[in-house]
Scaffold this motif. Structure first.
Motif: not given
Length: 254
Positions: A1-5, A37-43, A54-66
């Motif tokens: 997964m990390s390699e793909a990301l 376009g690396r993250l394509a529409h509909g992906a 992958y980013a070595s951050v907390s899920r709280v950090t990810v959730r806030r960014a999302v």
């Protein structure tokens, strides 16, 4: 997964100490991937736990960014399905000084347009339609409801009501309502529009590919013939992230 990301979301220098919280850096990384376009529409967006690892951050950090990208209309949450990438929207400036149709507006900009029909037929009018259109007793109303799409992006939902006298066969409307009215010389020449901010609710949010609660523009329009008679009563819902309505103002008497 990390390699793909790593291909989609390069994190060069992400953890280097610099000004700004981590969630903003992650947000920018995700936004860059979407707009490039690396993250394509509909992906589907990778799961929060995978992004956090992958980013070595907390899920709280990810959730806030999302959450930020959902608010900006670049990501869309679908209950029970996940979070998906939405094609970035090019903003459209719509002048308020001219009475034109959606088809005409988009054609002028070189956009490819199409519609998905939500409703089209003759009905007994609601009390509101009878009042707004000034219908005589027993008169049917023609309803035209459609999702308006430009360059494969849903931009607006339009629901128009007209007296069946002006539109006896709604099925004849294939693209532009105003073009059809032009044939019988009943195209409106002026209109009054009321624009207000709103939060988009279901099922409209799903049709517009927006998150529930996202910003929208609600527009109510009453259109008139030269005689002063009302020909059209329309309620529309536009994406708040796609439209800017522009009015030119001049100095009047004071």
């Amino acid at each position: 997964m990390s390699e793909a990301l790593s291909v989609i979301l390069p994190l060069d220098g992400f953890q280097v100490a610099s000004a700004g919280p981590l969630y903003l850096k992650l947000r920018q990384t995700l936004e860059d991937a979407i707009r490039s376009g690396r993250l394509a529409h509909g992906a589907a967006l990778p799961a929060e736990r995978d992004l956090a690892d992958y980013a070595s951050v907390s899920r709280v950090t990810v959730r806030r960014a999302v959450d930020d990208l959902v608010k900006d209309g670049l990501l869309l949450r679908r209950h029970g399905s996940g979070t998906f990438v939405v094609k970035p929207v090019s903003r459209v400036e719509q002048p308020l000084s001219h009475l034109t149709s959606f088809t005409e507006d988009m054609a002028r900009r070189g956009f490819a347009t199409r519609s998905e029909w939500l409703e089209r037929g003759l009905y007994h009018p609601s009390p509101e339609e009878s009042v707004m259109l000034g219908l005589a007793p027993g008169t049917l109303v023609a309803r035209i409801g459609r999702l308006r799409i430009a360059n494969d992006m849903p931009l607006a939902i339009e629901r128009a009501s007209l007296s069946a006298e002006f539109l006896p066969d709604p099925a004849r409307v294939t693209t532009s309502l105003y073009a059809e009215l032009e044939k019988t010389r009943t195209r409106p020449i002026r209109a009054i529009q009321r624009i207000s901010a709103c939060n988009v609710k279901n099922p409209d949010a799903g049709l517009l590919q927006m998150s529930v609660g996202a910003a929208g523009l609600s527009i109510e329009r009453i259109s008139y013939l030269g005689s002063g008679r009302v020909v059209e009563f329309t309620r529309s819902l536009y994406r708040g992230d796609a439209y800017d309505f522009v009015a030119e103002l001049t100095l009047g008497d004071r």
